[in-house]
Every structure is written in structure tokens, then in C-alpha cells.
Design an enzyme around this catalytic site. Structure first.
Site, PDB file in Angstrom:
ATOM      1  N   ASP A 309       0.853  -1.177   0.000  1.00  0.00           N
ATOM      2  CA  ASP A 309       0.000   0.000   0.000  1.00  0.00           C
ATOM      3  C   ASP A 309       0.897   1.237   0.000  1.00  0.00           C
ATOM      4  OD1 ASP A 309      -3.273   0.460   1.492  1.00  0.00           O
ATOM      5  OD2 ASP A 309      -2.153   1.714   0.101  1.00  0.00           O
ATOM      6  N   GLU A 503     -10.746   6.531   4.118  1.00  0.00           N
ATOM      7  CA  GLU A 503      -9.747   5.903   4.971  1.00  0.00           C
ATOM      8  C   GLU A 503      -9.863   6.354   6.425  1.00  0.00           C
ATOM      9  OE1 GLU A 503      -6.599   5.876   1.273  1.00  0.00           O
ATOM     10  OE2 GLU A 503      -5.922   5.157   3.210  1.00  0.00           O
TER      11      GLU A 503
END
Ligand code: GLC
Length: 626
Positions: A309, A503
Site C-alpha cells: 500500500d 480511509e
């Protein structure tokens, strides 16, 4: 191995044998688009470039997107070995970065419907729009199973049922493939985030050092959030307290709940997995050799490659050399750097040269990357620009019709006291309150044009208010965004919405409806005989007094650009069919509330249970009201 795979393997091995160490490391390197130029791609044989959330060209048009992406791809073609470049984006609910693209409901809404065929069609339309701009890799589907719905990524998951999540993820992968992975409009999926990203516990995230908090601009990634609200206030609400946190479930739960959807998605042919920022019993996924290599690549026989990521390996250790060494040795094959990619390349080269990372590990990583590119037909000209879909597929009416269907079917009818819904077409007047009734940005949520999303007319679309005008032509619509009028009406519709987030910026300590929304509901309640509450949100919200004040309650999730469709079940042009896929809490103190074994609030009763969803028949089936 099928003959095709064997032939391709031979070609991949022959190419690998010609590559220098630096070129191999180049394939493992993924900068974001503002940190590398096409000349860098050419000179260093970089394997991929990405746009993070909101990583748009200026102007943000399909044409400009295609020009930007082709610039990088053509440069890769001109590198010494001409290995094709894979450009990646977060097309998580349509080609959502691009203004004018079709924006589909977020996964929380698709999960509520639970129809693999619809998900497949959503993915196929998405793939066409993304491929038209030269992009062949999307960081989707998320197979996140949100355990604590205070998590800011709850809406990226389909729900808390692992079997359903697997079935829908497999359908999404099939939709991205289309007729063949080598088709010019097939997208490489990235199944994410491995493993158990949604099981992070509240209070365990270390993403932001709250004691040392200085300014958002000190963090090049979070600075991309371009927050309208004050960052300290967002932190006080709970931002970055869950996302990227620690998971403490046992191995059995890990396998039966969180690993299960990966089995389904890989069986559908997915050739990329993205690692999770999180940790399991304190060991971060990005250095979790057992899960990344022994389980994913060994036990599950995963042939594809694992991408890190965004800057995730940096969190492993204060020493960057150690981050590179431990992540690549654990099984990370490509690193989403995304900024200082030269430092990454140098660190990995040095690690190989000192024997800290075996050359065999490099070869394995690069082989996996090349196999995926080969499977996409990139070595056989499948990415010849003239073969890719024309730009006018972006936002195409055929795709908007699919998005309209999904937005119409995704609302969940949680409560319907006195059969308040569907509203009769003979209704003389309807009070429509709440800014969200007419705001495309609020109905789309995060990951839309910008990383966090935003209120306002951020992209072409239709709104609930427009749908009401269409279906209630003989009803006086009293439109009051603040609901501060005085006239009475037989019925009132209040539309509230979470402010968009993505997020960890969407993590919360509590999910209580904001006081401003409760006051709006109370004001309208005093003026109408029937009150319908519509909630645009990425997750269950704590309704408090509103749960009693409203005669009908509709969870409309984040329906995307075609919000007019939400009017249809409300007015009986269609019937409600969707159901809850996560438990809906009575109060925030009962969270986390999930169906997986013993929980801190095992005795807590949800306000609405998984499976809740009242059905209604469209007027056309029922007798038209007198
Ligand atoms: C983000 C997300 C991931 C996304 C990536 C690229 O931090 O965790 O889901 O695909 O970075 O934008």
C-alpha cells in the site's frame, strides 16, 4: 499449468534472463504520477505509475487522463527492453477520479443488494471507462469485512458476511476481466487489503502521532486530503484511531472470516493483491512472511503479485533500508513507494548486493509482475491505443443506466410505521428538507474526484430531488435545505448525510447523528403528519431520538452519481429489496457490533440486525391509492 501458461512462462523467463538487476528492481517500483516523469520511466524501466486518490491531471478530463497515461506507457515502450508499464488507479466505484465518469454506489450499497450479476455489470462498465483513459489496473475490489463500523473504510466493504463478500468480489473480478484478461478493455484487479484490514481495533492505529501533531502539511500523504474542516477537530472526532490498526482475532477467525473472500476472488482469476497497512498481534502485514508467502502464495497457490500500500513499508522501521529488506523478503513484490522512488531502488539494490535480499526473491517478484502483464496481453499489443475503448464511453448513458439501477435497488427500508412508504403519487405536498437532497457530492461520498470527496456539484449526476420532481409531478415540493419554514405539509422527507471522507480520516469515536441533523428532523417532525428519514452514509449511524421521530427510515448509503434513482422506491416506482449486511447499533457505546464470536458487547442488541430490510411493492403492482 495450462499450455498457454507454460508458453507465457517461457517468454517471461526469457525476458527475465535479459534483465539487469536495476531493470528488475525498476519493475518492482511504483511511483505516484507527480514524483516521476516519462523520462524517468524510460531511463529506469519503471514497472508502474499510479494516481492516488485525487491524483488527477489538469484539466481533469478523460482526454487529459488518456494523454497523461499514454505518456508514461509510451516511455516504458522506449526503455531498453520495452517492458509495458501498468498504470494504476483507485477506480473503486467507477472511474471515480475523473469528472464526468459514471459513479456507482459504493460497495456498502452493492452489498445491500447482494446481486453478483449487477456487480459484474458495474465492474464491466467501470473497466470500459477506465481502459478508455489508458489505465489497465484498478485497486479494487476491496474485500474488507468491517468489524467496527466506526472504521472510515466501512463503505468500501460489501458487509460482514464472508460468503457474500467472496461471491460479490468474484463477480467484480469477472466483470473487470470481461471476455478475456488480454482484451484491451480488461482491468487487472487488486484484491485488498490483505489481510483483515477491517478487523483493526479502535484505538490501535499508530498512523498519526497525536502527541506530536503539528500540521497536516507535514505529512505529504495526508496533506492530499485537502481538508475543509480543521484537522485537530477531525482528530478529536476519532480520525486515524482504527484504520491501519492492530487485529487480534485468532487464526481460525482469520481463515474462516477474512481469508475466505480472497479464495473466491483468486479463483475468479485475480492476479494482484494489495497488502494491508494493519498488523496482526503486532506484526505488520507488510512484513508478515507467513501470511504473504506461506499462506497466500503457498497454501492458496497465488501466481500473481503482491503490491504494497501507499508508503506502507515506511511504517515498518525508522531505518528505510530495513523497511525495504523486510517487506520484500516477506513477499511484497511491487512497492507503491510512492514519492522517493530512487531511494527505494537504491536501497533494494544495496540489499541484494549485501545478500540481505536473495536474487531469487527479486526474480520471483519480477516474474510474478511479468506474468500479470503477459496475462493482460501487454506483450501482444493488447494495449495498442487504437484497440482501447473510445473516450466517449466515459460517463456513457448505458453505464449510467446500470448505476441508476444500482442506486435504485440499494436503499434499505429499516422502518415503515403506518406504511408511510411508498409515498402516494396523489400526495398534494411534500416538504423536502436537508441539503443532501440535492447534492451530488454528498451522495457520492469519498473517493470521488478527490481523495476525500466533497459536497457540491463535483461531477455530473442527478439528485434525489430531481427524482422526486420526475415522479411526483402533481405534488407541491416545498424544498427547504435548512427546514426552517413554518408551513405544514402532509408528509416530510428529511435527507441527512455524512460529510464525505476516506480511509482513516473517516474513523470516528462515535457515530451519533450530528446535533444539526437531529434539530432538522425535530423541526420537520413538528410540521408534518408523516416523516420519512433518508440517510446517506458509508455505514450505520446512531439515530438516537430520530429512530422514534421518523415514521420511515431509509439507509440509502452512498448511491453515486445517479441519485435521482433513490426517489423510485420512495414513491413506489420500484419496490425496496435491499437488506442490512452489518449490524446497526442503538448507541455508539455498543460498538464494535459484529457477528464473529464473542465480542466486548456480546449482550448488546442491535437496533437493526443483519438481514433487516422491509420490502414494498411498486404502485404498478399494488392497487393505486384512492
Ligand atoms: C491508499 C489506500 C489504498 C489505495 C492506495 C492508492 O492509502 O489504502 O486502498 O489503493 O493508497 O491510492
Amino acid at each position: 499449468m495450462t499450455p498457454t501458461a507454460t508458453r507465457n512462462q517461457g517468454r517471461v523467463d526469457a525476458l527475465l534472463a535479459r534483465m539487469t538487476l536495476r531493470e528488475k528492481i525498476g519493475q518492482m517500483t511504483q511511483p505516484e504520477k507527480n514524483s516521476a516523469t516519462p523520462d524517468d520511466v524510460r531511463a529506469h524501466a519503471l514497472g508502474s505509475v499510479i494516481s492516488g486518490g485525487g491524483g488527477n491531471p489538469e484539466p481533469n478530463t478523460p482526454e487529459a487522463w488518456r494523454a497523461m497515461v499514454l505518456g508514461f506507457r509510451e516511455a516504458a515502450r522506449e526503455s531498453r527492453l520495452g517492458i509495458p508499464l501498468l498504470y494504476g488507479v483507485d477506480a473503486v466505484h467507477g472511474h471515480n477520479n475523473v469528472v464526468g465518469a459514471t459513479v456507482f454506489p459504493h460497495n456498502v450499497g452493492l452489498g445491500a443488494i447482494g446481486d453478483p450479476d449487477l456487480v459484474r455489470r458495474v465492474a464491466r462498465a467501470t473497466a470500459r471507462e477506465v481502459a478508455a483513459t489508458g489505465v489497465r489496473w484498478t485497486f479494487a475490489p476491496a474485500v474488507s469485512i468491517p468489524v467496527d463500523v466506526r472504521w472510515g473504510r466501512t463503505y468500501e466493504g460489501y458487509g460482514q458476511d464472508p460468503e457474500l463478500v467472496g461471491r460479490l468480489a468474484a463477480a467484480y473480478v469477472e466483470g473487470l476481466r470481461g471476455v478475456d484478461w488480454a482484451s484491451p478493455d480488461a482491468l487487472l484487479p487488486s484484491v485488498k487489503h490483505f489481510l483483515a484490514d477491517g478487523a483493526a481495533r479502535h484505538g490501535t492505529s499508530t498512523r498519526w502521532d497525536r502527541a506530536a501533531v503539528k500540521s497536516l502539511s507535514d505529512d505529504p500523504t495526508l496533506a492530499n486530503a485537502h481538508l475543509a474542516a480543521d484537522f485537530l477537530e477531525v482528530l478529536d472526532r476519532g480520525a486515524w484511531t482504527i484504520d491501519q490498526g492492530d487485529v487480534d482475532v485468532d487464526e481460525r477467525t482469520m481463515r474462516e472470516v477474512f481469508l475466505a473472500p480472497y479464495r473466491a476472488a483468486l479463483a475468479a482469476g485475480a492476479l494482484n493483491v494489495m497488502a494491508s497497512y494493519g498488523s496482526w498481534h503486532g506484526l505488520r502485514m507488510h512484513e508478515h512472511r507467513h501470511l504473504l508467502t506461506d499462506v497466500l502464495k503457498g497454501e492458496l497457490s497465488f501466481e500473481g503479485f503482491v503490491v504494497s500500500d501507499w508508503a506502507a513499508i515506511d511504517q515498518l522501521d525508522p531505518d528505510y533500508e530495513a523497511c525495504v529488506e523486510r517487506s520484500v523478503n516477506a513477499g511484497i513484490d511491487m512497492v507503491m513507494v510512492p514519492f522517493d522512488w530512487r531511494r527505494f531502488m537504491d536501497a533494494l539494490e544495496a540489499a541484494v548486493e549485501r545478500g540481505a535480499v536473495p536474487l531469487a526473491r527479486i526474480d520471483d517478484a519480477v516474474r510474478r509482475i511479468l506474468v500479470a502483464k503477459e496475462r493482460l496481453g501487454l506483450f501482444d499489443g493488447a494495449d495498442e491505443p487504437e484497440l482501447e475503448p473510445p473516450l466517449d464511453v466515459v460517463g456513457h448513458p448505458d453505464h449510467r443506466r446500470i448505476a441508476h439501477e444500482a442506486a435504485r435497488r440499494s436503499p434499505v427500508l429499516l422502518k415503515n410505521r403506518g406504511e408511510a412508504l411508498p409515498l402516494p403519487p396523489t400526495l398534494p405536498a411534500l416538504l423536502v428538507a436537508g441539503a443532501a437532497a440535492d447534492d451530488v457530492g454528498l451522495q457520492c461520498g469519498g473517493w470521488t474526484v478527490s481523495w476525500m470527496g466533497a459536497a457540491g456539484p463535483i461531477t455530473p449526476g442527478t439528485t434525489l430531488l430531481q427524482g422526486l420532481r420526475r415522479w411526483l409531478p402533481d405534488t407541491e415540493l416545498m424544498v427547504e435545505p435548512d427546514g426552517r419554514g413554518s408551513a405544514r405539509a402532509p408528509a416530510g422527507l428529511v435527507v441527512v448525510a455524512e460529510e464525505p471522507y476516506a480511509e482513516g480520516m473517516g474513523d470516528r469515536h462515535d457515530l451519533d447523528l450530528p446535533a444539526v441533523d437531529v434539530s432538522l428532523i425535530e423541526r420537520v417532525r413538528a410540521r408534518v403528519d408523516t416523516l420519512v428519514l433518508v440517510v446517506y452514509s458509508g455505514r450505520p449511524v446512531v439515530l438516537g431520538a430520530a429512530a422514534q421521530l421518523a415514521d420511515a427510515i431509509v439507509a440509502a448509503w452512498l448511491p453515486g452519481s445517479e441519485g435521482a434513482a433513490v426517489a423510485e422506491p420512495l414513491v413506489g416506482a420500484s419496490g425496496f429489496e435491499a437488506t442490512l449486511r452489518t449490524r446497526w447499533p442503538i448507541r455508539s457505546a455498543d460498538l464494535p457490533l459484529h457477528p464473529f464470536g464473542a465480542e466486548p458487547h456480546a449482550g448488546a442488541r442491535p437496533l437493526f440486525e443483519i438481514g433487516q430490510g422491509l420490502r414494498t411493492a411498486p404502485w404498478s403492482d399494488a392497487t393505486t391509492p384512492a
